[in-house]
Design a protein around this motif. Structure first.
Motif, PDB file in Angstrom:
ATOM      1  N   MET A 163      -4.210  -0.467  -3.538  1.00  0.00           N
ATOM      2  CA  MET A 163      -3.842  -1.668  -4.427  1.00  0.00           C
ATOM      3  C   MET A 163      -2.688  -1.341  -5.389  1.00  0.00           C
ATOM      4  N   LYS A 164      -3.064  -0.520  -6.242  1.00  0.00           N
ATOM      5  CA  LYS A 164      -2.337   0.032  -7.482  1.00  0.00           C
ATOM      6  C   LYS A 164      -2.647   1.423  -7.789  1.00  0.00           C
ATOM      7  N   PRO A 165      -2.183   2.317  -6.778  1.00  0.00           N
ATOM      8  CA  PRO A 165      -2.493   3.917  -6.759  1.00  0.00           C
ATOM      9  C   PRO A 165      -1.762   4.359  -8.151  1.00  0.00           C
TER      10      PRO A 165
ATOM     11  N   ALA B  25     -13.246   7.229  -1.938  1.00  0.00           N
ATOM     12  CA  ALA B  25     -12.135   6.142  -2.281  1.00  0.00           C
ATOM     13  C   ALA B  25     -10.993   6.921  -3.132  1.00  0.00           C
ATOM     14  N   ALA B  26     -11.211   7.901  -3.496  1.00  0.00           N
ATOM     15  CA  ALA B  26      -9.905   8.546  -4.112  1.00  0.00           C
ATOM     16  C   ALA B  26      -8.628   8.481  -3.208  1.00  0.00           C
ATOM     17  N   MET B  27      -8.957   8.669  -1.770  1.00  0.00           N
ATOM     18  CA  MET B  27      -7.754   8.559  -1.035  1.00  0.00           C
ATOM     19  C   MET B  27      -6.813   7.163  -1.253  1.00  0.00           C
ATOM     20  N   LYS B  28      -7.636   6.093  -1.689  1.00  0.00           N
ATOM     21  CA  LYS B  28      -6.822   5.020  -1.919  1.00  0.00           C
ATOM     22  C   LYS B  28      -5.997   4.900  -3.363  1.00  0.00           C
ATOM     23  N   ASN B  29      -6.251   5.853  -3.929  1.00  0.00           N
ATOM     24  CA  ASN B  29      -5.859   6.082  -5.307  1.00  0.00           C
ATOM     25  C   ASN B  29      -4.517   6.773  -5.383  1.00  0.00           C
TER      26      ASN B  29
ATOM     27  N   LYS C 218       6.963   5.227 -12.327  1.00  0.00           N
ATOM     28  CA  LYS C 218       6.845   4.204 -13.405  1.00  0.00           C
ATOM     29  C   LYS C 218       5.483   3.418 -13.231  1.00  0.00           C
ATOM     30  N   ASN C 219       4.726   3.373 -12.139  1.00  0.00           N
ATOM     31  CA  ASN C 219       3.518   2.747 -12.020  1.00  0.00           C
ATOM     32  C   ASN C 219       2.378   3.630 -11.770  1.00  0.00           C
TER      33      ASN C 219
END
Length: 378
Positions: A69-71, A128-132, A157-158
């Motif tokens: 979503m927002k890594p 779940a860290a791989m989604k981050n 920037k994100n």
């Protein structure tokens, strides 16, 4: 670390495959071949791939999990090397006495595999860290990242953290700070004349460049971490002619943003006024990589990496280096950044470049567990 130890053989097989492909920065075919191999590996773990097409250089690749979503963690690894076409055939991948050799084996074919298998480890753990994470595989780091810098800065920037996959130093330390730097080119214009018939009519571009070379080199202040070096000079068409053109190529290294501004002004000032009347200079270039300074955010991230290492018995040390890397870009934008998180290597960019094979699994584990630790509160 048992999972990763069992994967050492396939890791080495993939490193061998990558090392034996020439992928110099200007070799688009070779860099893209590396990219295609890695893309197929990441696709097997539910990662989505976005290829940023380049006409001149290799394509840049953006990778993230399909459920991201927002890594918050940016991982950067470059696919290019400094070696020309034909080097891989001359010096293919070899192993001797616990070391692996070959062009780009440490910088950074092994780092690519370390990153990939860190993600495989998280995938097998269903962490779940791989989604981050969001991963950039870029094609042109060795020549200053002309096409990938914008992408790196856009993603930076994100995110909160950036981990850059340059190899660890030969003493095992990761990189906590780097000098910034840039390149300048001086195009000097004079007036040609025959050195025997009418030398007084000439205005020597080489003489003017000589004055500028001395003045620019004298900007160096090693105690302050400033280095200015005219590394290549060209000029003249014949020994019996006053040269009407000359070119100088300048390398600049600095420790801080303040120094970047100061040195840029001094170089522009030196080149604005001729020492040889009748000559002119066109100055090109500038500071292209900001320094990666050991600020508070970077130091906090460094402590986290050290804590993760301590948790499984690895003492992580850090060091400063004068070389540049993509770590400068996220760090300059305020992102907590650490570099040199790849496996241990040495003699980078040289014929004897090597990888310490024993460091592969421990650095892979360190990276995976650091990503997991940083994602705990996500």
């Amino acid at each position: 670390m048992d999972y990763l130890k069992k994967k050492l053989e396939p890791m080495l097989n993939l490193i061998e495959k990558l090392v034996n492909i020439d992928s110099g920065s200007t070799n688009k075919v070779g860099v893209d071949k590396i990219g295609k191999i890695l893309i197929e590996e990441y696709k097997q773990m539910d990662f989505t791939i976005e290829v940023k097409e380049n006409k001149e250089f290799g394509n840049n690749i953006l990778i993230k999990h399909k459920e991201a979503m927002k890594p918050e963690i940016l991982l950067i690894a470059h696919m290019d090397t400094v070696f020309p076409i034909g080097t891989a055939a001359e010096r293919p991948f070899t192993i001797k006495n616990g070391l692996a050799f070959g062009p780009g084996v440490a910088d950074m074919k092994a780092s690519q595999v370390t990153l990939l298998y860190a993600m495989k480890y998280l995938y097998e753990k269903k962490d779940a860290a791989m989604k981050n994470v969001i991963i950039i595989l870029n094609s042109d780091e060795e020549i200053g990242s002309p096409t990938s810098r914008e992408l790196i800065e856009e993603i930076s920037k994100n995110v909160k953290y950036a981990l850059v996959m340059e190899p660890a130093r030969k003493d095992g330390s990761i990189v906590s700070s780097r000098r910034g730097g840039g390149r300048y080119t001086l195009h000097v214009h004079g007036r040609s004349a025959h050195s025997g018939v009418a030398p007084e009519e000439g205005r020597s571009a080489i003489e003017e460049l000589a004055y500028k070379t001395i003045k620019l080199n004298h900007l160096t202040d090693h105690e302050q971490g400033i280095s200015v070096s005219v590394g290549i000079v060209e000029g003249g068409d014949a020994v019996n002619m006053i040269p009407d053109s000359a070119t100088g190529y300048v390398d600049v290294r600095v420790e801080s943003d303040e120094q970047s501004l100061e040195i840029a002004k001094k170089i522009e000032s030196i080149c604005s006024v001729p020492d040889v009347p009748g000559t002119t200079i066109d100055l090109e270039g500038g500071i292209t990589r900001p320094p990666m300074e050991p600020d508070e955010k970077n130091q906090k991230l460094l402590e986290i990496v050290k804590e993760v290492g301590n948790s499984f018995g690895l003492i992580v040390t850090d060091s400063h280096t004068g070389g540049g890397s993509d770590a400068s870009f996220p760090s300059h934008l305020g992102v907590a950044t650490i570099d040199g998180v790849g496996p241990i290597g040495g003699k980078l960019h040289n014929e004897g470049e090597y990888l310490e094979i024993d460091s592969l699994t421990e650095r892979c584990f360190l990276l995976a567990e650091t990503v997991s630790k940083l994602s705990e509160s996500n």
